[in-house]
Design an enzyme around this catalytic site. Structure first.
Site, PDB file in Angstrom:
ATOM      1  N   MET A 113     -45.539  43.906 -56.746  1.00 24.74           N
ATOM      2  CA  MET A 113     -44.322  43.218 -56.312  1.00 24.74           C
ATOM      3  C   MET A 113     -44.647  41.931 -55.547  1.00 24.74           C
ATOM      4  SD  MET A 113     -42.151  45.326 -57.599  1.00 24.74           S
ATOM      5  CE  MET A 113     -40.544  44.882 -56.971  1.00 24.74           C
ATOM      6  N   PHE A 115     -44.632  41.503 -51.981  1.00 23.95           N
ATOM      7  CA  PHE A 115     -43.797  41.295 -50.781  1.00 23.95           C
ATOM      8  C   PHE A 115     -42.555  40.451 -51.091  1.00 23.95           C
ATOM      9  CE2 PHE A 115     -47.482  41.651 -47.399  1.00 23.95           C
ATOM     10  CZ  PHE A 115     -47.587  43.005 -47.669  1.00 23.95           C
ATOM     11  N   SER A 175     -51.746  45.939 -48.524  1.00 23.28           N
ATOM     12  CA  SER A 175     -51.201  45.757 -49.868  1.00 23.28           C
ATOM     13  C   SER A 175     -52.229  45.021 -50.718  1.00 23.28           C
ATOM     14  CB  SER A 175     -49.909  44.948 -49.827  1.00 23.28           C
ATOM     15  OG  SER A 175     -49.562  44.530 -51.138  1.00 23.28           O
TER      16      SER A 175
END
Length: 336
Positions: A113, A115, A175
């Protein structure tokens, strides 16, 4: 239960479209008599952690409600805590689509994705309107175009803005979808970041006359040596908790499956053993000096109990919730 039928319909859609549609409907019924359809009665099983009292040990992990748009609807399902975000100082679109993939046979998800979110100011406005009576965690990160060397400034900006409204703040340095972000988990970069965050926490505590605990979210792909160094840094800087773990880059358990070679972080069932092992090693290293929030592949009561047996004080779900739906919340809380 109705969820298998709902899931069948949703799984006909592209994963991100299914997510958007579901949130649209949840927003539509929040605050109306139809909200009762979402409400699940779960037993009260209070847990004290990080100086907070959680109604029960089960939380929703960050990533599902990035902008804090459905806090009350998600809270109605019985979660003891809801973690919203990851949010960044400025809005950003995230990576190009498609960026979310279901590995149905593995009950896993791969996401890149990046963020995507509407920015911290938008999230704060949504939080102000919410009435959730559980613990609200706010997960913060850095903008993609902020150089890693200046990354700590983004965390400090977000901390200042969310501090008055957060039950706890989660620092996302793990992440795999923001270039360079995971480098903040190591050595001097980590020490520098944690020192700045701890200082900011103290300044804001005095300003707002309340203490908001800070937890750091780590990756499952750390070596034992790296994990020991991270644990040492967290203890030295008096961080309040650690969230273990984020998604993995490891694909060993999903080889040959559709979408297995997509770039991004893998979550769900294939992450279960790896995240539990990280929790076990972390627990051995920390010796109770700070609590662990366990997340990664929890899709049943047994998986939840395994995380707690490994050393987690609290647990969170995400992918398991996508595949099993609201009944999983009630099932886990009831039988923990």
């Amino acid at each position: 239960m109705y969820y298998p039928f709902v899931r069948k319909a949703l799984f006909q859609l592209d994963p991100e479209r299914a997510h958007e549609f579901t949130f649209q409907q949840m927003r539509r019924i929040t605050g109306t008599p139809l909200e009762a359809l979402l409400r699940q009665k779960v037993p009260s099983k209070p847990v004290s952690c990080m100086g907070l009292t959680f109604k029960n040990p089960l939380g929703l992990a960050a990533g599902l409600d990035k902008n804090g748009e459905c806090i009350d609807a998600l809270g109605a399902l019985g979660f003891g805590s809801v973690e919203i975000g990851t949010v960044t100082p400025r809005p950003q679109p995230g990576n190009d689509k498609p960026r979310l993939f279901r590995l149905v046979e593995a009950e896993g998800l791969i996401n890149r994705m990046g963020f995507n979110n509407l920015g911290v100011d938008n999230l704060v406005e949504n939080v102000k309107k919410a009435h959730f009576d559980g613990v609200l965690g706010i997960n913060i990160g850095k903008n993609k175009d902020t150089p890693v060397e200046q990354g700590k400034d983004d965390y400090l900006i977000c901390m200042e803005k969310v501090f008055p409204y957060a039950g706890y703040i989660a620092i996302n340095i793990s992440s795999p979808n923001t270039p360079g972000l995971r480098s903040l988990q190591y050595g001097d970069a980590l020490d520098d970041l944690l020192a700045a965050i701890k200082n900011q926490q103290q300044v804001l505590s005095q300003k707002h006359h309340k203490y908001v605990p800070v937890a750091v979210k780590i990756a499952p792909d750390l070596s034992l040596e790296e994990l020991i160094q991270v644990a040492d840094s967290l203890v030295r800087h008096n961080i309040d908790g650690v969230i273990a773990t984020n998604t993995t880059l490891d694909r060993s358990l999903v080889q040959g499956m559709k979408y297995c070679d997509e770039t991004g972080g893998l979550s769900g069932r294939p992450l279960q053993l790896k995240s539990t092992e990280i929790i076990r090693l972390l627990s051995q290293e920390l010796q109770g000096r700070l609590p662990i929030i366990g997340v990664g592949g929890i899709d049943s009561v047994i998986a939840a109990r395994e995380k707690i047996a490994a050393g987690a004080s609290l647990i969170q779900i995400y992918s398991g919730f996508i595949f099993k739906g609201p009944p999983l919340v009630k099932e886990i809380v009831t039988h923990l």
